[in-house]
Design a protein around this motif. Sequence first.
Motif, PDB file in Angstrom:
ATOM      1  N   LEU A 228       0.870  -1.176   0.000  1.00 55.59           N
ATOM      2  CA  LEU A 228       0.000   0.000   0.000  1.00 55.59           C
ATOM      3  C   LEU A 228       0.904   1.223   0.000  1.00 55.59           C
ATOM      4  CD1 LEU A 228      -2.827  -1.074   2.498  1.00 55.59           C
ATOM      5  CD2 LEU A 228      -2.764  -1.291   0.003  1.00 55.59           C
ATOM      6  N   ALA A 229       0.877   1.938  -1.101  1.00 54.22           N
ATOM      7  CA  ALA A 229       1.924   2.918  -1.384  1.00 54.22           C
ATOM      8  C   ALA A 229       1.939   4.104  -0.430  1.00 54.22           C
ATOM      9  CB  ALA A 229       1.786   3.409  -2.829  1.00 54.22           C
ATOM     10  N   ALA A 230       0.791   4.461   0.135  1.00 55.80           N
ATOM     11  CA  ALA A 230       0.732   5.635   1.016  1.00 55.80           C
ATOM     12  C   ALA A 230       0.400   5.248   2.450  1.00 55.80           C
ATOM     13  CB  ALA A 230      -0.282   6.647   0.486  1.00 55.80           C
ATOM     14  N   ASP A 231       0.754   4.050   2.835  1.00 50.35           N
ATOM     15  CA  ASP A 231       0.441   3.568   4.180  1.00 50.35           C
ATOM     16  C   ASP A 231       1.346   4.245   5.203  1.00 50.35           C
ATOM     17  OD1 ASP A 231      -0.212   2.126   6.468  1.00 50.35           O
ATOM     18  OD2 ASP A 231      -0.309   0.208   5.416  1.00 50.35           O
ATOM     19  N   ALA A 232       0.752   4.931   6.172  1.00 50.52           N
ATOM     20  CA  ALA A 232       1.524   5.566   7.244  1.00 50.52           C
ATOM     21  C   ALA A 232       1.525   4.723   8.504  1.00 50.52           C
ATOM     22  CB  ALA A 232       0.957   6.951   7.551  1.00 50.52           C
ATOM     23  N   SER A 233       0.816   3.608   8.512  1.00 53.09           N
ATOM     24  CA  SER A 233       0.733   2.730   9.679  1.00 53.09           C
ATOM     25  C   SER A 233       1.809   1.651   9.613  1.00 53.09           C
ATOM     26  CB  SER A 233      -0.656   2.098   9.754  1.00 53.09           C
ATOM     27  OG  SER A 233      -0.766   1.245  10.865  1.00 53.09           O
ATOM     28  N   ILE A 234       1.967   1.029   8.446  1.00 56.97           N
ATOM     29  CA  ILE A 234       3.113   0.163   8.158  1.00 56.97           C
ATOM     30  C   ILE A 234       3.770   0.793   6.938  1.00 56.97           C
ATOM     31  CG2 ILE A 234       3.936  -2.157   7.631  1.00 56.97           C
ATOM     32  CD1 ILE A 234       1.427  -3.306   8.827  1.00 56.97           C
ATOM     33  N   PRO A 235       4.734   1.672   7.135  1.00 53.97           N
ATOM     34  CA  PRO A 235       5.296   2.434   6.026  1.00 53.97           C
ATOM     35  C   PRO A 235       5.842   1.541   4.905  1.00 53.97           C
ATOM     36  CG  PRO A 235       6.022   3.346   8.122  1.00 53.97           C
ATOM     37  CD  PRO A 235       5.331   2.048   8.427  1.00 53.97           C
ATOM     38  N   LEU A 236       5.884   2.101   3.718  1.00 54.98           N
ATOM     39  CA  LEU A 236       6.323   1.344   2.554  1.00 54.98           C
ATOM     40  C   LEU A 236       7.709   0.747   2.760  1.00 54.98           C
ATOM     41  CD1 LEU A 236       5.155   0.656  -0.233  1.00 54.98           C
ATOM     42  CD2 LEU A 236       6.357   2.639  -1.148  1.00 54.98           C
ATOM     43  N   ALA A 237       8.594   1.474   3.422  1.00 54.46           N
ATOM     44  CA  ALA A 237       9.936   0.949   3.667  1.00 54.46           C
ATOM     45  C   ALA A 237       9.897  -0.302   4.534  1.00 54.46           C
ATOM     46  CB  ALA A 237      10.804   2.013   4.335  1.00 54.46           C
ATOM     47  N   ALA A 238       8.983  -0.346   5.500  1.00 56.68           N
ATOM     48  CA  ALA A 238       8.843  -1.534   6.351  1.00 56.68           C
ATOM     49  C   ALA A 238       8.238  -2.692   5.562  1.00 56.68           C
ATOM     50  CB  ALA A 238       7.980  -1.201   7.563  1.00 56.68           C
ATOM     51  N   GLN A 239       7.265  -2.392   4.711  1.00 61.11           N
ATOM     52  CA  GLN A 239       6.703  -3.439   3.856  1.00 61.11           C
ATOM     53  C   GLN A 239       7.800  -4.048   2.974  1.00 61.11           C
ATOM     54  OE1 GLN A 239       2.946  -2.175   1.835  1.00 61.11           O
ATOM     55  NE2 GLN A 239       3.107  -0.334   3.128  1.00 61.11           N
ATOM     56  N   ASP A 240       8.616  -3.172   2.367  1.00 60.83           N
ATOM     57  CA  ASP A 240       9.673  -3.651   1.475  1.00 60.83           C
ATOM     58  C   ASP A 240      10.729  -4.450   2.235  1.00 60.83           C
ATOM     59  OD1 ASP A 240       8.490  -2.556  -0.763  1.00 60.83           O
ATOM     60  OD2 ASP A 240       9.658  -0.693  -0.684  1.00 60.83           O
ATOM     61  N   ARG A 241      10.989  -4.064   3.475  1.00 62.85           N
ATOM     62  CA  ARG A 241      11.956  -4.830   4.262  1.00 62.85           C
ATOM     63  C   ARG A 241      11.465  -6.257   4.487  1.00 62.85           C
ATOM     64  NH1 ARG A 241      15.430  -3.446   9.683  1.00 62.85           N
ATOM     65  NH2 ARG A 241      15.906  -5.612  10.225  1.00 62.85           N
ATOM     66  N   MET A 242      10.191  -6.408   4.847  1.00 58.25           N
ATOM     67  CA  MET A 242       9.658  -7.755   5.070  1.00 58.25           C
ATOM     68  C   MET A 242       9.673  -8.573   3.791  1.00 58.25           C
ATOM     69  SD  MET A 242       6.652  -7.195   7.931  1.00 58.25           S
ATOM     70  CE  MET A 242       5.874  -5.738   7.210  1.00 58.25           C
ATOM     71  N   ILE A 243       9.414  -7.927   2.663  1.00 57.98           N
ATOM     72  CA  ILE A 243       9.490  -8.626   1.373  1.00 57.98           C
ATOM     73  C   ILE A 243      10.918  -9.122   1.133  1.00 57.98           C
ATOM     74  CG2 ILE A 243       9.350  -8.329  -1.131  1.00 57.98           C
ATOM     75  CD1 ILE A 243       7.053  -6.290  -0.559  1.00 57.98           C
ATOM     76  N   ARG A 244      11.905  -8.263   1.353  1.00 58.98           N
ATOM     77  CA  ARG A 244      13.309  -8.655   1.153  1.00 58.98           C
ATOM     78  C   ARG A 244      13.707  -9.807   2.062  1.00 58.98           C
ATOM     79  NH1 ARG A 244      14.103  -3.034   1.364  1.00 58.98           N
ATOM     80  NH2 ARG A 244      15.067  -3.204   3.436  1.00 58.98           N
ATOM     81  N   GLU A 245      13.308  -9.722   3.334  1.00 56.48           N
ATOM     82  CA  GLU A 245      13.666 -10.787   4.272  1.00 56.48           C
ATOM     83  C   GLU A 245      13.025 -12.114   3.872  1.00 56.48           C
ATOM     84  OE1 GLU A 245      14.241  -7.969   8.267  1.00 56.48           O
ATOM     85  OE2 GLU A 245      12.565  -9.382   8.141  1.00 56.48           O
ATOM     86  N   ALA A 246      11.772 -12.061   3.450  1.00 55.34           N
ATOM     87  CA  ALA A 246      11.080 -13.286   3.040  1.00 55.34           C
ATOM     88  C   ALA A 246      11.731 -13.883   1.804  1.00 55.34           C
ATOM     89  CB  ALA A 246       9.610 -12.980   2.780  1.00 55.34           C
ATOM     90  N   LEU A 249      14.803 -15.661   2.714  1.00 56.89           N
ATOM     91  CA  LEU A 249      14.513 -16.921   3.400  1.00 56.89           C
ATOM     92  C   LEU A 249      14.158 -18.022   2.410  1.00 56.89           C
ATOM     93  CD1 LEU A 249      14.014 -18.311   6.216  1.00 56.89           C
ATOM     94  CD2 LEU A 249      11.609 -17.648   5.935  1.00 56.89           C
ATOM     95  N   THR A 250      13.389 -17.677   1.379  1.00 54.84           N
ATOM     96  CA  THR A 250      12.952 -18.668   0.388  1.00 54.84           C
ATOM     97  C   THR A 250      13.232 -18.128  -1.016  1.00 54.84           C
ATOM     98  OG1 THR A 250      10.695 -17.798   0.400  1.00 54.84           O
ATOM     99  CG2 THR A 250      11.173 -19.622   1.897  1.00 54.84           C
ATOM    100  N   PRO A 251      14.481 -18.074  -1.418  1.00 55.68           N
ATOM    101  CA  PRO A 251      14.822 -17.480  -2.720  1.00 55.68           C
ATOM    102  C   PRO A 251      14.196 -18.205  -3.904  1.00 55.68           C
ATOM    103  CG  PRO A 251      16.725 -18.597  -1.750  1.00 55.68           C
ATOM    104  CD  PRO A 251      15.683 -18.529  -0.689  1.00 55.68           C
ATOM    105  N   ASP A 252      13.874 -19.470  -3.747  1.00 53.80           N
ATOM    106  CA  ASP A 252      13.242 -20.211  -4.838  1.00 53.80           C
ATOM    107  C   ASP A 252      11.728 -20.001  -4.882  1.00 53.80           C
ATOM    108  OD1 ASP A 252      15.693 -21.262  -5.608  1.00 53.80           O
ATOM    109  OD2 ASP A 252      15.489 -23.004  -4.271  1.00 53.80           O
ATOM    110  N   ASN A 253      11.198 -19.308  -3.888  1.00 53.26           N
ATOM    111  CA  ASN A 253       9.757 -19.019  -3.846  1.00 53.26           C
ATOM    112  C   ASN A 253       9.566 -17.585  -3.346  1.00 53.26           C
ATOM    113  OD1 ASN A 253       6.946 -19.263  -3.839  1.00 53.26           O
ATOM    114  ND2 ASN A 253       6.902 -20.190  -1.808  1.00 53.26           N
ATOM    115  N   PRO A 254       9.979 -16.607  -4.142  1.00 51.30           N
ATOM    116  CA  PRO A 254       9.892 -15.219  -3.686  1.00 51.30           C
ATOM    117  C   PRO A 254       8.462 -14.691  -3.749  1.00 51.30           C
ATOM    118  CG  PRO A 254      10.652 -15.274  -5.941  1.00 51.30           C
ATOM    119  CD  PRO A 254      10.556 -16.713  -5.485  1.00 51.30           C
ATOM    120  N   PHE A 255       8.237 -13.564  -3.095  1.00 51.40           N
ATOM    121  CA  PHE A 255       6.956 -12.887  -3.176  1.00 51.40           C
ATOM    122  C   PHE A 255       6.696 -12.411  -4.610  1.00 51.40           C
ATOM    123  CE2 PHE A 255       6.696 -11.825   1.513  1.00 51.40           C
ATOM    124  CZ  PHE A 255       5.394 -12.281   1.700  1.00 51.40           C
ATOM    125  N   ASP A 256       5.480 -12.620  -5.048  1.00 52.30           N
ATOM    126  CA  ASP A 256       4.932 -11.890  -6.189  1.00 52.30           C
ATOM    127  C   ASP A 256       4.468 -10.551  -5.619  1.00 52.30           C
ATOM    128  OD1 ASP A 256       3.358 -11.115  -8.508  1.00 52.30           O
ATOM    129  OD2 ASP A 256       1.614 -11.889  -7.431  1.00 52.30           O
TER     130      ASP A 256
END
Length: 284
Positions: A228-246, A249-256
């Motif tokens: 969610l591009a304008a989320d001030a509750s879970i900021p975009l940078a935090a969303q992107d961090r969780m995507i990177r970490e995931a 963890l599973t490079p053969d099954n990354p997030f779409d």
Amino acid sequence: MQKLPTFVFVHGAFANSFSFGPLQAELALLGHRSVAVDLPGHGFEATFPAAYQAPQILDALAEEPGSIKGVTLAHNAARVIEVLERARRNGPTILVAHSRGGITTTAVANARPELIDRIVYVSAWCPVDLDVSDYYTQPEMADLDAGALAGALVGNPAELGLLRTNFRTADPTVLAAFKRALAADLTDDEFRTFLNTFQPDENLDVGTSADRAQATTWGRIPKTYVRLAADASIPLAAQDRMIREANALTPDNPFDVRTLEGSHLRWLAHPKPAAELLADLAAR
């Protein structure tokens, strides 16, 4: 003929299944089946003390017991698993989490990956390297307004055994902080309408390191993260961090990864783009 999946929605903090009504209507018009879960102590299981009504009696509200006391992440996960087991009788399932609902969804996927054909996190917590509380100390959360909720907290969480928030406050400063955090791009009427679907109580258990995403179970499920591009509750940078970490963890099954414009709540108040995105995932 291949069966269409059932969408199973998991709500965030202080919310309930009511949040998803407009989105479910849009999905139904696109021909899709869905169910929204009320986690334990939510929906019609919630406590709405008489002191929460108008005129409010805040001293009494600060002491009134709540049904959500003692509810744990394990209880939440069990509720979702029960729904998934029933939904699987009709075909595939897509488990969709919003906000704090991602914590429960991750725990469910760790425990019963065979029940889920795809996970969709919509600006939802997906703890991988850290516990949820520890993410709040990271640079990605530095711009978060930590006091947005504090001004409406009622009672002592340690004594009540729960978090209690007065969403019916008329304090303009508190309401403005809520709106900035959750729904800056909604009209005031839309924002107050959504606020009136919230319940005052939330449970305290956000899990431990054992409840973070596990590669051997959670990691084998296809997964999508909707930013969610304008989320001030879970900021975009935090969303992107969780995507990177995931993905690490599973490079053969990354997030779409997909992106919707708007705040933390806009996708639920104006659900057509989200419904179309989810319908596209179902078509896969």
